[in-house]
Design a protein around this motif. Structure first.
Motif, mmCIF file in Angstrom:
data_model
loop_
_atom_site.group_PDB
_atom_site.id
_atom_site.type_symbol
_atom_site.label_atom_id
_atom_site.label_comp_id
_atom_site.label_asym_id
_atom_site.label_seq_id
_atom_site.Cartn_x
_atom_site.Cartn_y
_atom_site.Cartn_z
ATOM 1 N N GLU A 119 -44.106 -43.590 20.724
ATOM 2 C CA GLU A 119 -42.711 -43.146 20.682
ATOM 3 C C GLU A 119 -42.012 -43.807 21.863
ATOM 4 N N GLY A 143 -40.711 -42.333 25.247
ATOM 5 C CA GLY A 143 -41.382 -41.056 25.446
ATOM 6 C C GLY A 143 -42.185 -41.060 26.734
ATOM 7 N N ASN A 202 -49.140 -40.771 24.216
ATOM 8 C CA ASN A 202 -48.084 -41.686 23.804
ATOM 9 C C ASN A 202 -48.398 -43.135 24.156
#
Length: 191
Positions: A133, A136, A142
């Motif tokens: 993401e 993020g 992540n």
């Protein structure tokens, strides 16, 4: 304004200021504008206890199944002195249910600590950490981080697994000393 509300506002303002200072002090790893802010990692803390930073006993990428890409590490001009002979490989296996990354290196400082990351783009493009993401959190899950210590002979090995599937734009792996995150040692293009 009641005294209690004023105190709460002051505490929040101080916390916000401290957060900005901490984030600013962590530096930038040379990423693109799509790269998240600094990792916020304390280099003196063993994050592998708290996050998925790899497991040396996990199934290596070459044996994990799926679409395997690999590359050889090439030393970078930003490496600390004494690491001119670093060599090794990075492998990344993409499966329908996730990604496995394995790094194996030689020529490291014996018993020193290192961290490797999957990066956007190639080594020549020098983009930031790959994020599932974008924008993020700059930590697993992540991102894919591999934390490891070199052995007494300067060899290093680690495998990390992630439930996310790295896209085609995750094209390189970079290794840093744990305590010198801006001093990239080597990069491997995944071809």
């Amino acid at each position: 304004m009641p005294r209690g509300q004023l105190l709460v506002r002051r505490v929040l303002a101080v916390l916000a200021a401290v957060s900005l200072v901490v984030l600013g002090a962590c530096g930038d790893d040379g990423g693109s504008t799509s790269d998240a802010p600094a990792t916020g990692m304390d280099p003196d803390m063993d994050h592998s206890e708290h996050l998925n930073m790899g497991d040396a006993s996990a199934t290596p990428a070459a044996e994990a199944g799926g679409d395997l890409v690999s590359g050889s590490f090439e030393v970078l001009d930003t490496r600390p002195p004494g690491l001119d002979e670093v060599a090794g490989t990075a492998q990344l296996a993409r499966r329908d249910d996730g990604t496995t990354v394995t790094v194996e290196l030689t020529g490291l400082d014996p018993e020193a600590s290192y961290i490797a990351h999957v990066h956007f783009g190639t080594c020549d493009e020098a983009l930031g950490h790959y994020q599932f993401e974008e924008g993020g959190i700059a930590m697993p899950p992540n991102e894919i981080h591999l934390a490891f210590d070199a052995d007494a002979d300067g060899g290093g090995f680690m495998t990390a697994e992630n439930d996310g599937v790295v896209g085609d734009d995750g094209r390189s792996v970079v290794v840093h000393p744990k305590d010198l995150m801006d001093n990239k040692i080597a990069c491997a293009d995944l071809g």
